[in-house]
Design an enzyme around this catalytic site. Structure first.
Site, PDB file in Angstrom:
ATOM      1  N   CYS A   1      34.338   8.928  16.060  1.00  0.00           N
ATOM      2  CA  CYS A   1      33.249   9.052  17.011  1.00  0.00           C
ATOM      3  C   CYS A   1      33.391   8.013  18.103  1.00  0.00           C
ATOM      4  O   CYS A   1      34.213   7.112  18.017  1.00  0.00           O
ATOM      5  CB  CYS A   1      31.925   8.817  16.301  1.00  0.00           C
TER       6      CYS A   1
ATOM      7  N   ARG B   1      36.386  11.156  22.145  1.00  0.00           N
ATOM      8  CA  ARG B   1      36.422  10.693  20.754  1.00  0.00           C
ATOM      9  C   ARG B   1      35.632  11.610  19.818  1.00  0.00           C
ATOM     10  O   ARG B   1      35.621  11.409  18.614  1.00  0.00           O
ATOM     11  CB  ARG B   1      35.872   9.269  20.656  1.00  0.00           C
TER      12      ARG B   1
ATOM     13  N   TRP C   1      32.094  13.451  16.082  1.00  0.00           N
ATOM     14  CA  TRP C   1      33.073  14.435  15.586  1.00  0.00           C
ATOM     15  C   TRP C   1      32.741  14.557  14.106  1.00  0.00           C
ATOM     16  O   TRP C   1      33.043  13.664  13.311  1.00  0.00           O
ATOM     17  CB  TRP C   1      34.486  13.901  15.797  1.00  0.00           C
TER      18      TRP C   1
ATOM     19  N   ASN D   1      30.605   4.552  13.326  1.00  0.00           N
ATOM     20  CA  ASN D   1      31.894   5.257  13.364  1.00  0.00           C
ATOM     21  C   ASN D   1      32.632   4.838  12.106  1.00  0.00           C
ATOM     22  O   ASN D   1      32.765   3.649  11.845  1.00  0.00           O
ATOM     23  CB  ASN D   1      32.659   4.815  14.624  1.00  0.00           C
ATOM     24  N   GLY D   2      33.074   5.797  11.297  1.00  0.00           N
ATOM     25  CA  GLY D   2      33.757   5.453  10.050  1.00  0.00           C
ATOM     26  C   GLY D   2      33.069   6.100   8.869  1.00  0.00           C
ATOM     27  O   GLY D   2      32.470   7.174   9.007  1.00  0.00           O
TER      28      GLY D   2
ATOM     29  N   GLU E   1      57.184  19.828  20.432  1.00  0.00           N
ATOM     30  CA  GLU E   1      56.091  19.245  21.204  1.00  0.00           C
ATOM     31  C   GLU E   1      55.458  20.295  22.133  1.00  0.00           C
ATOM     32  O   GLU E   1      54.237  20.351  22.282  1.00  0.00           O
ATOM     33  CB  GLU E   1      56.622  18.047  22.011  1.00  0.00           C
TER      34      GLU E   1
ATOM     35  N   LYS F   1      51.476  21.384  22.276  1.00  0.00           N
ATOM     36  CA  LYS F   1      50.648  21.395  23.491  1.00  0.00           C
ATOM     37  C   LYS F   1      50.003  22.764  23.693  1.00  0.00           C
ATOM     38  O   LYS F   1      48.813  22.865  23.969  1.00  0.00           O
ATOM     39  CB  LYS F   1      51.474  21.073  24.748  1.00  0.00           C
TER      40      LYS F   1
ATOM     41  N   GLU G   1      47.329  23.594  20.907  1.00  0.00           N
ATOM     42  CA  GLU G   1      46.092  22.817  20.843  1.00  0.00           C
ATOM     43  C   GLU G   1      45.172  23.059  22.024  1.00  0.00           C
ATOM     44  O   GLU G   1      43.959  22.940  21.882  1.00  0.00           O
ATOM     45  CB  GLU G   1      46.361  21.326  20.647  1.00  0.00           C
TER      46      GLU G   1
ATOM     47  N   HIS H   1      68.271  31.947  10.867  1.00  0.00           N
ATOM     48  CA  HIS H   1      67.996  31.679   9.450  1.00  0.00           C
ATOM     49  C   HIS H   1      66.576  32.093   9.082  1.00  0.00           C
ATOM     50  O   HIS H   1      66.041  31.638   8.076  1.00  0.00           O
ATOM     51  CB  HIS H   1      68.249  30.202   9.136  1.00  0.00           C
TER      52      HIS H   1
ATOM     53  N   LYS I   1      40.407  12.490  20.158  1.00  0.00           N
ATOM     54  CA  LYS I   1      41.532  11.721  20.697  1.00  0.00           C
ATOM     55  C   LYS I   1      42.123  10.718  19.710  1.00  0.00           C
ATOM     56  O   LYS I   1      43.330  10.638  19.564  1.00  0.00           O
ATOM     57  CB  LYS I   1      41.078  11.020  21.975  1.00  0.00           C
TER      58      LYS I   1
HETATM   59  C1  F6R Z   1      48.676  15.976  20.546  1.00  0.00           C
HETATM   60  C2  F6R Z   1      48.223  14.622  20.292  1.00  0.00           C
HETATM   61  C3  F6R Z   1      48.317  14.111  18.907  1.00  0.00           C
HETATM   62  C4  F6R Z   1      48.609  12.607  18.910  1.00  0.00           C
HETATM   63  C5  F6R Z   1      48.532  12.064  17.474  1.00  0.00           C
HETATM   64  C6  F6R Z   1      48.887  10.593  17.424  1.00  0.00           C
HETATM   65  O1  F6R Z   1      48.608  16.279  21.900  1.00  0.00           O
HETATM   66  O2  F6R Z   1      47.748  13.948  21.158  1.00  0.00           O
HETATM   67  O3  F6R Z   1      49.273  14.801  18.164  1.00  0.00           O
HETATM   68  O4  F6R Z   1      49.873  12.397  19.448  1.00  0.00           O
HETATM   69  O5  F6R Z   1      47.242  12.255  16.979  1.00  0.00           O
HETATM   70  O6  F6R Z   1      48.035   9.834  18.237  1.00  0.00           O
HETATM   71  P1  F6R Z   1      48.413   8.378  18.696  1.00  0.00           P
HETATM   72  O7  F6R Z   1      49.586   8.481  19.611  1.00  0.00           O
HETATM   73  O8  F6R Z   1      47.189   7.868  19.369  1.00  0.00           O
HETATM   74  O9  F6R Z   1      48.772   7.612  17.454  1.00  0.00           O
END
Ligand code: F6R
Length: 606
Positions: free
Chosen positions: A11, A37, A82, A108-109, A483, A487, A490, A506, A601
Site C-alpha cells: 500500500c 502502490r 492493494w 502497510n504490511g 520481457e 509487458k 500486464e 519442441h 509497483k
Molecule cells: C513488470 C514489472 C515487475 C518488476 C518486478 C521487480 O513490468 O515491473 O515484473 O520488474 O516486480 O520489481 P523491482 O525491480 O522493483 O524489484
C-alpha cells in the site's frame, strides 16, 4: 519474522503535520502520487478542532477531489490500498480507528498475530468493523493509553506486541503529533524547513513522490525505528528501547518534473521516451567503482544474479553479456527460487541483486540467504535509500529517476546498461563498453521520434483484436522476448508468450495457425541466421510475422520495425519498440497502462 510472510498489504501511506492548515488536501494530493502502490481503495483521517474526521471509499484516489478535505487541519494521514486481508470494501479501507474514533491508523504490511490479538481484544469488549489485521492497532493503542496518556509510548508498546513486517502512521485526538513506526515496509520522512515559501512541517510517506512537490530534503527511517513529530521538531527512536537515534538529512536528486506526467497521457509512455536520457545517466558511473566490482566478480567463488520479473530479464540478458563479452560464467536465478541455491553459496561467493524499487520481498529474502552464508551482496537499484540499497554491502544506482508506471520500462534498460558496463570491465575494456553504450544512446535518441512511435501505434491497431501473440528471440534477445511478453500481458491483457527461437519446434509451434501475430527479435549477431530460419518456420504455418531488428529480412518478415544495429547493446534497443507496442495495445483496448489490474509497483510480498 521479517521474511516469513505469506501475505502483506502493498500500500501507499502518507501523513503530514506542520504549520500548513490544509493537511487534508496535502495528503490527498500526495496520495495521488502514491497510487501506483495500490489502487483498490483509499482513505484519509485528519484532525479538525480536536476531532478526527475519516473519509474512505473503494476506487481510485485519482478520481477524488482534494477540495473535499479543505477543513482547517494541521495533521492528517492517508492510505491507498492493494487488498490482501479482507476484500475491497469501504469498511476494509484504511484508516482504521478505535470505537470512539480517538485513534486513527494507516498501515502497510501485515500483523501476523492479529487473530490472537483480536480475540483477546474481543474478550475485553472491543468491537471490530472490518476483516483487516490493521484494525487491531488502534484498539491496542487505546488499551495502552489507559495506563499513560503518552501517545508515542502507547504506539511503541502496541508495536511491541505485533509480529510481522509493517509500517504504520498513527494520530490521536489527545495530541497534535504524528507517530510512525517501521519494521520492514518502507517509510521516509520529508523535511520542510521554515522559509519564505515553505512553512515548517514534516511529511512521512512510503515513497518520495508523495512529498516531492514540497521538499527534496529527506531522512530515512530504518527498520526497527519509530518517529514522533509535532511539525516543529522530529525525534527518531529505537522501537524496542525508546532510545533516541541521530539522523542525517539527505537531499535527493529527483525533481518534481521527473515525478510528473508532463505532456504525456501516461507515465508508461513518458518513461519509455525518457530512455533517450536515462540510459546515459545509468552509464555515468565512476570507472573506478565499476573496475572494483569487476575485480570482485573475478575473484569471487561463484557470482549469482537474482531479481524478479523485469529485473530478472535484465539479469538473464546480462548472463549473455558476461558470456559473450567477458567469457565469464555467472548464475542467474529468479529471486523467488534463490532459496534452493543456498547450497552453492560460500563466504567467497558474490550475490548481485537487481531491483528498480529496492523493496521487492523475494529479493530481500535472497539477500538474507546470502548473508546467512557470509557471502557479499552488491545491489543495482533505482531507488536510493530503499531497503535493498540499505541491506546491501555495496550499491550502484541506475539513476533512472522515479519510475511511476507499474510496468517497468526505463529501469530495465538502465539495469542492462550497468550490467553490460560491468561485463566490459571484466573483459578489461570498460572504455570500449562505455563508448558502445554512448553510441547506443545516440541511436535511441534518433529512433524515438514521433513518426517512429506512430508507426508502432498503427501496428498495434492491426493486432489489438487478437487473443494471442508470440515473441521469439535467441541469445540476448531471448530474455527480451520474455520481457516483451510480460509487458504486453500486464498492460493490454492479451495472452502473450516469449520463447527461445530454437524451442519453437519442441512444442510451441503447435499453437501457430493462420494470422497469429508473432514477433521475431533479431540482431546482427552470431544467431542472426538461426532466428531468421525460425521466422520462416512461423511464416510457413501461417503466422503474421513482425520482425524487430536492424535488417529487413525478406521474405521472413511481413512487417518490419527497424531498430539500429547496436552490437552487444541490441537487447536495449530491441525492447523499446516492444514497450511502445505494449503501451498502444493497452490504450487501444481501453486499459490504463499505468495501473494494470491486480498489480502494484512495489511487490513487498513473497
Ligand atoms: C513488470 C514489472 C515487475 C518488476 C518486478 C521487480 O513490468 O515491473 O515484473 O520488474 O516486480 O520489481 P523491482 O525491480 O522493483 O524489484
Amino acid at each position: 519474522m521479517y521474511f516469513s510472510l505469506e501475505y502483506a498489504n502493498m500500500c501507499g501511506i502518507f501523513g503530514y503535520v506542520g504549520k500548513r492548515a490544509d493537511a487534508g488536501c496535502i495528503v490527498v494530493r500526495g496520495l495521488k502520487n502514491l497510487e501506483y502502490r495500490g489502487y483498490d481503495s483509499w482513505g484519509v483521517a485528519y484532525q479538525v478542532n480536536g476531532s478526527i474526521l475519516v473519509k474512505k471509499d473503494v476506487g481510485r484516489i485519482s478520481a477524488v477531489s482534494a477540495d473535499l478535505f479543505s477543513n482547517a487541519s494541521n495533521l492528517a494521514l492517508a492510505h491507498t490500498r492493494w487488498a490482501t486481508h479482507g476484500g475491497v470494501t469501504q469498511l476494509n479501507a484504511h484508516p482504521h480507528t478505535n470505537e470512539d474514533g480517538t485513534v486513527a491508523v494507516v498501515h502497510n504490511g501485515i500483523i501476523e498475530n492479529f487473530q490472537e490479538l483480536k480475540e483477546d481484544l474481543l474478550k475485553r469488549g472491543h468491537l471490530f468493523l472490518s476483516e483487516t489485521d490493521t484494525e487491531v492497532i488502534p484498539h491496542l493503542i487505546e488499551e495502552e493509553l489507559r495506563s499513560s496518556d503518552d501517545f508515542a509510548l502507547a504506539v511503541r508498546k502496541a508495536c511491541m506486541r505485533f509480529q510481522g513486517r509493517f509500517a504504520i502512521l498513527a494520530m490521536h485526538t489527545g495530541s497534535q503529533t504524528l507517530v510512525a513506526a517501521r519494521t520492514g515496509s518502507p517509510l521516509i520522512v520529508g523535511v520542510s524547513k521554515e522559509t519564505a515559501d515553505h512553512p515548517q512541517g514534516y511529511f512521512i510517506a512510503s515513497d518520495i513522490p508523495a512529498f516531492i512537490e514540497h521538499t527534496r530534503l529527506v531522512q530515512y527511517i530504518d527498520d526497527g525505528e519509530m518517529v514522533v513529530t509535532d511539525g516543529n521538531s522530529i525525534l527518531f527512536m529505537d522501537l524496542k528501547t525508546g532510545e533516541e537515534r541521530p539522523k542525517r538529512e539527505v537531499e535527493i536528486q529527483w525533481t518534481i518534473e521527473q515525478a510528473q506526467k508532463g505532456k504525456y497521457a501516461h507515465y508508461m509512455l513518458k518513461e519509455i521516451m525518457e530512455q533517450k536520457e536515462s540510459i546515459a545517466r545509468a552509464i555515468n558511473q565512476e570507472e573506478e567503482e565499476i573496475e572494483t566490482i569487476a575485480k570482485a566478480i573475478r575473484s569471487a567463488r561463484g557470482t549469482f544474479l537474482a531479481a524478479s520479473g523485469t529485473a530478472h530479464k535484465a539479469c538473464m540478458a546480462a548472463e549473455y553479456f558476461f558470456s559473450v563479452i567477458a567469457e565469464h560464467h555467472v548464475n542467474v536465478v529468479s529471486a523467488c527460487e534463490f532459496k534452493l541455491y543456498h547450497h552453492f553459496l560460500k563466504p567467497e561467493s558474490l550475490l548481485i541483486v537487481v531491483s528498480q524499487s529496492g523493496e521487492t520481498a523475494d529479493v530481500l529474502e535472497a539477500i538474507k540467504i546470502a548473508r546467512s552464508k557470509g557471502s557479499k551482496v552488491l545491489a543495482i537499484v533505482n531507488v536510493q535509500g530503499s531497503t535493498i540499497d540499505r541491506e546491501a554491502d555495496y550499491t550502484l544506482y541506475i539513476n533512472a529517476g522515479p519510475e511511476r508506471g507499474v510496468a517497468s520500462t526505463k529501469a530495465l534498460t538502465g539495469q542492462m546498461a550497468v550490467l553490460m558496463l560491468i561485463a566490459y570491465a571484466l573483459k578489461g575494456a570498460l572504455r570500449e563498453g562505455k563508448q558502445l553504450l554512448l553510441d547506443t544512446v545516440a541511436q535511441i535518441n534518433d529512433m524515438l521520434n514521433p513518426r517512429y512511435v506512430e508507426r508502432i501505434e498503427h501496428l498495434a491497431e492491426k493486432i489489438r483484436q487478437k487473443n494471442d501473440l508470440y515473441i521469439i528471440g535467441r541469445g540476448w534477445n531471448y530474455p527480451m522476448a520474455l520481457e516483451s511478453a510480460i509487458k504486453i500481458k500486464e498492460v493490454s491483457y492479451i495472452h502473450a508468450e516469449g520463447f527461445a527461437g530454437g524451442e519453437l519446434k519442441h512444442g510451441p509451434i503447435a499453437l501457430i495457425e493462420e494470422g497469429v501475430p508473432c514477433v521475431v527479435l533479431a540482431g546482427n549477431d552470431e544467431v542472426a541466421v538461426d532466428i531468421v530460419s525460425n521466422a520462416l518456420e512461423l511464416k510457413a504455418r501461417g503466422a503474421y510475422v513482425i520482425g524487430v531488428g536492424p535488417a529487413r529480412r525478406r521474405p521472413a518478415f511481413d512487417e518490419w520495425i527497424k531498430v539500429p544495429d547496436a552490437g552487444a547493446a541490441q537487447p536495449l534497443v530491441n525492447i523499446i519498440p516492444m514497450q511502445i507496442l505494449a503501451y498502444f495495445l493497452a490504450v487501444q483496448r481501453g486499459k490504463d497502462p499505468d495501473m494494470p489490474r491486480n498489480l502494484a509497483k512495489s511487490v513487498t510480498v513473497k
